[in-house]
Design a protein around this motif. Structure first.
Motif, PDB file in Angstrom:
ATOM      1  N   ALA A  84       0.830  -1.201   0.000  1.00  0.00           N
ATOM      2  CA  ALA A  84       0.000   0.000   0.000  1.00  0.00           C
ATOM      3  C   ALA A  84       0.870   1.259   0.000  1.00  0.00           C
ATOM      4  N   ILE A  85       1.977   1.233   0.748  1.00  0.00           N
ATOM      5  CA  ILE A  85       2.912   2.371   0.737  1.00  0.00           C
ATOM      6  C   ILE A  85       3.490   2.562  -0.657  1.00  0.00           C
ATOM      7  N   LEU A  86       3.843   1.477  -1.311  1.00  0.00           N
ATOM      8  CA  LEU A  86       4.382   1.569  -2.670  1.00  0.00           C
ATOM      9  C   LEU A  86       3.367   2.210  -3.614  1.00  0.00           C
ATOM     10  N   PHE A  87       2.096   1.849  -3.453  1.00  0.00           N
ATOM     11  CA  PHE A  87       1.040   2.451  -4.277  1.00  0.00           C
ATOM     12  C   PHE A  87       0.922   3.941  -3.972  1.00  0.00           C
ATOM     13  N   VAL A  88       0.951   4.295  -2.681  1.00  0.00           N
ATOM     14  CA  VAL A  88       0.883   5.707  -2.280  1.00  0.00           C
ATOM     15  C   VAL A  88       2.039   6.484  -2.895  1.00  0.00           C
ATOM     16  N   LEU A  98      -7.131  13.106  -6.143  1.00  0.00           N
ATOM     17  CA  LEU A  98      -7.671  12.073  -5.257  1.00  0.00           C
ATOM     18  C   LEU A  98      -9.019  11.586  -5.792  1.00  0.00           C
ATOM     19  N   SER A  99      -9.218  10.275  -5.731  1.00  0.00           N
ATOM     20  CA  SER A  99     -10.448   9.689  -6.250  1.00  0.00           C
ATOM     21  C   SER A  99     -10.883   8.520  -5.377  1.00  0.00           C
ATOM     22  N   GLU A 100     -12.144   8.132  -5.530  1.00  0.00           N
ATOM     23  CA  GLU A 100     -12.631   6.949  -4.828  1.00  0.00           C
ATOM     24  C   GLU A 100     -11.864   5.714  -5.281  1.00  0.00           C
ATOM     25  N   SER A 101     -11.487   5.682  -6.536  1.00  0.00           N
ATOM     26  CA  SER A 101     -10.727   4.545  -7.061  1.00  0.00           C
ATOM     27  C   SER A 101      -9.407   4.377  -6.316  1.00  0.00           C
ATOM     28  N   GLN A 102      -8.717   5.485  -6.066  1.00  0.00           N
ATOM     29  CA  GLN A 102      -7.465   5.419  -5.305  1.00  0.00           C
ATOM     30  C   GLN A 102      -7.709   4.878  -3.896  1.00  0.00           C
ATOM     31  N   ILE A 103      -8.746   5.383  -3.244  1.00  0.00           N
ATOM     32  CA  ILE A 103      -9.048   4.962  -1.875  1.00  0.00           C
ATOM     33  C   ILE A 103      -9.380   3.474  -1.848  1.00  0.00           C
ATOM     34  N   ARG A 104     -10.169   3.032  -2.807  1.00  0.00           N
ATOM     35  CA  ARG A 104     -10.508   1.606  -2.896  1.00  0.00           C
ATOM     36  C   ARG A 104      -9.255   0.757  -3.129  1.00  0.00           C
ATOM     37  N   ARG A 184      -6.062   1.712   9.046  1.00  0.00           N
ATOM     38  CA  ARG A 184      -4.842   1.644   8.245  1.00  0.00           C
ATOM     39  C   ARG A 184      -5.008   2.377   6.922  1.00  0.00           C
ATOM     40  N   THR A 185      -6.181   2.200   6.298  1.00  0.00           N
ATOM     41  CA  THR A 185      -6.442   2.899   5.037  1.00  0.00           C
ATOM     42  C   THR A 185      -6.450   4.402   5.249  1.00  0.00           C
ATOM     43  N   GLY A 186      -7.088   4.844   6.334  1.00  0.00           N
ATOM     44  CA  GLY A 186      -7.166   6.273   6.614  1.00  0.00           C
ATOM     45  C   GLY A 186      -5.819   6.898   6.891  1.00  0.00           C
ATOM     46  N   ARG A 187      -4.943   6.157   7.588  1.00  0.00           N
ATOM     47  CA  ARG A 187      -3.601   6.704   7.862  1.00  0.00           C
ATOM     48  C   ARG A 187      -2.749   6.737   6.596  1.00  0.00           C
ATOM     49  N   LEU A 188      -2.947   5.781   5.710  1.00  0.00           N
ATOM     50  CA  LEU A 188      -2.271   5.821   4.414  1.00  0.00           C
ATOM     51  C   LEU A 188      -2.782   6.992   3.584  1.00  0.00           C
ATOM     52  N   LEU A 189      -4.085   7.223   3.649  1.00  0.00           N
ATOM     53  CA  LEU A 189      -4.686   8.334   2.919  1.00  0.00           C
ATOM     54  C   LEU A 189      -4.173   9.670   3.450  1.00  0.00           C
ATOM     55  N   LEU A 190      -4.065   9.772   4.757  1.00  0.00           N
ATOM     56  CA  LEU A 190      -3.513  10.968   5.386  1.00  0.00           C
ATOM     57  C   LEU A 190      -2.116  11.266   4.843  1.00  0.00           C
ATOM     58  N   ASN A 191      -1.299  10.228   4.760  1.00  0.00           N
ATOM     59  CA  ASN A 191       0.082  10.432   4.317  1.00  0.00           C
ATOM     60  C   ASN A 191       0.197  10.622   2.814  1.00  0.00           C
ATOM     61  N   LEU A 192      -0.722  10.067   2.059  1.00  0.00           N
ATOM     62  CA  LEU A 192      -0.765  10.377   0.637  1.00  0.00           C
ATOM     63  C   LEU A 192      -0.953  11.880   0.460  1.00  0.00           C
ATOM     64  N   GLU A 193      -1.852  12.449   1.239  1.00  0.00           N
ATOM     65  CA  GLU A 193      -2.123  13.886   1.147  1.00  0.00           C
ATOM     66  C   GLU A 193      -0.911  14.709   1.576  1.00  0.00           C
ATOM     67  N   LEU A 194      -0.285  14.306   2.681  1.00  0.00           N
ATOM     68  CA  LEU A 194       0.904  15.028   3.152  1.00  0.00           C
ATOM     69  C   LEU A 194       2.030  14.971   2.132  1.00  0.00           C
ATOM     70  N   MET A 195       2.292  13.796   1.610  1.00  0.00           N
ATOM     71  CA  MET A 195       3.414  13.607   0.697  1.00  0.00           C
ATOM     72  C   MET A 195       3.177  14.323  -0.629  1.00  0.00           C
ATOM     73  N   LYS A 196       1.925  14.376  -1.077  1.00  0.00           N
ATOM     74  CA  LYS A 196       1.633  15.134  -2.295  1.00  0.00           C
ATOM     75  C   LYS A 196       1.875  16.626  -2.067  1.00  0.00           C
ATOM     76  N   GLY A 197       1.770  17.048  -0.803  1.00  0.00           N
ATOM     77  CA  GLY A 197       2.036  18.435  -0.467  1.00  0.00           C
ATOM     78  C   GLY A 197       3.498  18.719  -0.206  1.00  0.00           C
ATOM     79  N   GLY A 198       4.355  17.709  -0.378  1.00  0.00           N
ATOM     80  CA  GLY A 198       5.780  17.903  -0.209  1.00  0.00           C
ATOM     81  C   GLY A 198       6.299  17.653   1.191  1.00  0.00           C
ATOM     82  N   TYR A 199       5.440  17.111   2.069  1.00  0.00           N
ATOM     83  CA  TYR A 199       5.844  16.830   3.441  1.00  0.00           C
ATOM     84  C   TYR A 199       6.155  15.337   3.594  1.00  0.00           C
TER      85      TYR A 199
END
Length: 251
Positions: A84-88, A98-104, A184-199
């Motif tokens: 999942a991290i690799l996908f993120v 961001l899309s529902e497809s990504q979250i799924r 676990r999905t929500g924490r991955l989603l949180l970090n997807l958002e952070l990392m896309k923002g450069g954090y």
């Protein structure tokens, strides 16, 4: 946003500026950091969800070695979280919104081989969250709730990335769209958002589980997302300090 968070966000942005100045980092530094963060991120997120593998045991499983006396499911949870991290990371490198497809897909990674029937599929029954007062969305409302989540995200570009990531996490967890694996999905989603923002990723520590759950509950039920945002910000700052310490530029 809670105004008391502003000094913390400014300090984080100052650390981020130092790191941005140091980029590109040496390849060996990046590789060692990535491996360490993957282990720590996987261990802590799984431990919050009840996985009994230690950090060292998690590292062993990531190296392809089975740990005696541990459940097969726990081994799958480690390998699945890595995938999942690799996908993120792939999504961070793209311009895809961001899309529902990504979250799924993230959820599918989390539950594959554990519950293939539920992996990537919205729940078809109502659920409760053990030990929490948060009432997840009715299953019949999930398509509308998830569409509203994506619509909110598309209009939230003006927020600080850490605030936006924390709010995205809260909104997702309040919906609780899946039968299992929402944390676990929500924490991955949180970090997807952070990392896309450069954090860097914000790793919520297992030892902070009670504070994390309380902050999430306060945000979902009481509407106060300040404590959860602070916890996320402090976790992101901790990761930034790890980078800067390796580079010898931390104060």
């Amino acid at each position: 946003m809670d105004s008391s968070l502003q000094p913390l966000l400014e300090a984080i942005d100052a650390d981020k500026a130092k790191l941005d100045t140091a980029n590109p980092l040496p390849l060996h530094t990046l590789q060692s950091l990535r491996e360490a963060l993957m282990s720590e991120w996987t261990y802590n997120s799984n431990a919050i969800a009840g996985n009994s593998l230690t950090l060292n045991e998690t590292k062993v499983v990531l190296d392809g070695v089975a740990v005696g006396g541990k459940l097969l499911r726990e081994h799958f949870e480690v390998l699945n979280h890595r995938d999942a991290i690799l996908f993120v990371e792939e999504r961070v490198g793209s311009d895809e919104a961001l899309s529902e497809s990504q979250i799924r897909h993230i959820h599918d990674c989390v539950l594959k081989g554990i519950d293939d029937k539920q992996a990537g599929e919205y729940r078809t029954t109502n659920v409760t969250i053990a030990g929490a007062s948060t009432k997840p969305a009715d299953f019949s409302q999930l398509p509308a709730e998830m569409a509203a989540l994506i619509a909110w995200h598309s209009s939230a570009g003006g927020m600080h990335a850490i605030v936006r990531a924390a709010q995205l996490h809260v909104r997702f967890e309040k919906i609780h769209p899946f039968a299992d694996g929402n944390g676990r999905t929500g924490r991955l989603l949180l970090n997807l958002e952070l990392m896309k923002g450069g954090y860097p990723p914000a790793i919520i520590l297992h030892e902070d589980r009670l504070a994390y759950c309380a902050a999430l509950e306060e945000a979902c039920v009481g509407g106060n997302d300040g404590p959860l945002t602070r916890l996320v910000a402090e976790a992101a700052q901790r990761t930034l300090k790890t980078y800067l310490n390796l580079l010898g530029t931390a104060e």
